[in-house]
Design a protein around this motif. Structure first.
Motif, PDB file in Angstrom:
ATOM      1  N   VAL A   1       2.108  10.537   1.548  1.00  0.00           N
ATOM      2  CA  VAL A   1       1.337   9.645   1.454  1.00  0.00           C
ATOM      3  C   VAL A   1      -0.030   9.599   2.102  1.00  0.00           C
ATOM      4  O   VAL A   1       0.142  10.302   3.432  1.00  0.00           O
ATOM      5  CB  VAL A   1       2.153   8.024   1.716  1.00  0.00           C
TER       6      VAL A   1
ATOM      7  N   HIS B   1       0.812  -1.296   0.153  1.00  0.00           N
ATOM      8  CA  HIS B   1       0.038   0.174   0.041  1.00  0.00           C
ATOM      9  C   HIS B   1       0.757   1.290   0.122  1.00  0.00           C
ATOM     10  O   HIS B   1       0.831   2.258  -0.828  1.00  0.00           O
ATOM     11  CB  HIS B   1      -0.859   0.047   1.043  1.00  0.00           C
TER      12      HIS B   1
ATOM     13  N   HIS C   1      -7.727   3.262  -3.289  1.00  0.00           N
ATOM     14  CA  HIS C   1      -7.388   2.200  -2.718  1.00  0.00           C
ATOM     15  C   HIS C   1      -8.572   1.037  -2.192  1.00  0.00           C
ATOM     16  O   HIS C   1      -9.427   1.624  -1.747  1.00  0.00           O
ATOM     17  CB  HIS C   1      -6.793   2.619  -1.550  1.00  0.00           C
TER      18      HIS C   1
ATOM     19  N   GLU D   1       1.083   4.324  -2.772  1.00  0.00           N
ATOM     20  CA  GLU D   1       0.873   5.577  -2.380  1.00  0.00           C
ATOM     21  C   GLU D   1       1.930   6.406  -2.829  1.00  0.00           C
ATOM     22  O   GLU D   1       1.826   7.737  -3.389  1.00  0.00           O
ATOM     23  CB  GLU D   1       0.683   5.671  -1.022  1.00  0.00           C
TER      24      GLU D   1
ATOM     25  N   ARG E   1       1.763   6.921  -6.559  1.00  0.00           N
ATOM     26  CA  ARG E   1       0.743   7.650  -6.777  1.00  0.00           C
ATOM     27  C   ARG E   1       1.163   9.305  -6.699  1.00  0.00           C
ATOM     28  O   ARG E   1       0.797  10.001  -7.624  1.00  0.00           O
ATOM     29  CB  ARG E   1      -0.701   7.365  -6.037  1.00  0.00           C
ATOM     30  N   SER E   2       1.463   9.597  -5.519  1.00  0.00           N
ATOM     31  CA  SER E   2       1.975  10.914  -5.212  1.00  0.00           C
ATOM     32  C   SER E   2       2.995  11.388  -6.159  1.00  0.00           C
ATOM     33  O   SER E   2       2.882  12.686  -6.720  1.00  0.00           O
ATOM     34  CB  SER E   2       2.630  11.073  -3.634  1.00  0.00           C
TER      35      SER E   2
END
Length: 324
Positions: free
Chosen positions: A319, A164, A180, A168, A171-172
């Motif tokens: 995150v 996870h 999610h 994140e 993604r950032s």
């Protein structure tokens, strides 16, 4: 530095003393060593726990029982071990950070419940999608996500698990909004990815490789600095056009805090012996893991560094972690 040397010397001394007693209950004891895996069967942690647990049974001359205790992103299994007897007979196999609650605790409290024993292995991730996703490369997936913000989904084995957090971070860094979907372990996550219920995962090589090779999943990238020999056609994230992104998952073993140093030292030595065994190393490498090993102090150092790094990312907003 002095503290690390002191811990190393204590572990070595404790290890020899512990071995002289024949590992906790004595060589050939009928008292089992309980190996607790805080996720369901089928994931990377489970693979490691069973492969090394089998070898520990031979080394220790006593039964080794592997128990899966999934729930709450590993918290259930971690707390079970933390509350177990402090005799070295219950051993947690987990990710580097055994409980997501560590991220909200002061560093000084990290060792209050679990004591480090030995680093086990590490592995990069495969960034994999269901073949139904209309993206052949990682760059194409990023563009697709940007065109449909808040629509595509990614799975993880649980909230604040390493998979996870890696997703994140990604993604950032690339600036996409994807949703999610946390699961209770890698197995259920992979089942839904294969079924098309979610679109993307960051998964260990052990979890995703067979599905990539069979064509049931598409690997867009690997998160290591270099390509994997076993999957030479899968580019790195950097080669896919996204610079400065490398991620890997690490695994460690823990016992209840307050367990005697002799017990910890003996378990540490046995695990290192297991990791040095040719058959065990071969099995781990075959599953995409890089065996590590080392002293309890090495695992402690890596654990504290990871907790500090992730806590800073959460505080900075880079995150996001849902409330566990």
């Amino acid at each position: 530095m002095q503290r690390r040397h002191m811990l190393g010397a204590m572990a070595a001394l404790a290890s020899s003393a512990y071995l002289g007693k024949g590992y906790a209950q004595g060589a050939g004891s009928s008292v089992p060593l309980h190996v607790v895996v805080p996720f369901p069967p089928g994931g990377g942690t489970d693979v490691l726990g069973r492969a090394i647990g089998y070898r520990l049974e031979k080394l220790l001359g006593r039964p080794v029982v592997v128990e899966n205790k999934p729930g709450a992103s590993g918290i259930v299994g971690a707390e079970y071990v933390a509350k177990s007897d402090r005799d070295g007979n219950t051993l947690l196999f987990s990710g580097l950070v055994p409980s997501v609650r560590y991220y909200s605790r002061p560093i000084s409290q990290i060792g209050a419940e679990l004591a480090p024993v030995c680093m086990i292995a590490r592995s990069p991730y495969l960034v994999a999608v269901n073949p139904g996703v209309p993206a052949k490369t990682l760059g194409e997936f990023v563009q697709l996500a940007r065109s449909k913000p808040g629509t595509l989904t990614f799975g993880s084995p649980g909230n604040a698990t390493p998979q996870h957090l890696a997703t994140e971070r990604f993604r950032s860094q690339v600036g996409i909004d994807i949703l999610h979907v946390p699961y209770r372990g890698t197995g259920p996550m992979m089942t839904d990815l294969l079924g098309g219920q979610i679109q993307l995962v960051f998964a260990t090589v052990a979890a995703a490789e067979q599905h990539v090779k069979s064509g049931r999943l598409r690997a867009l990238a690997v998160t290591s600095a270099e390509r994997l020999d076993r999957l030479p056609d899968v580019p790195t994230v950097a080669e896919a056009g996204i610079a400065d992104f490398v991620a890997e998952i690490a695994f460690g073993t823990y016992v209840a805090a307050g367990t005697p140093a002799a017990a910890i030292g003996g378990l540490n030595r046995a695990i290192n012996q297991a990791l040095a065994d040719g058959d065990v190393r071969g099995k781990l490498v075959e599953q995409g893991f890089i065996p590590v090993g080392g002293a309890p102090a090495d695992l402690e150092k890596s654990l504290l560094a990871e907790v500090k790094a992730v806590s800073e990312l959460v505080r900075s907003g880079k995150v996001r972690i849902d409330a566990a």
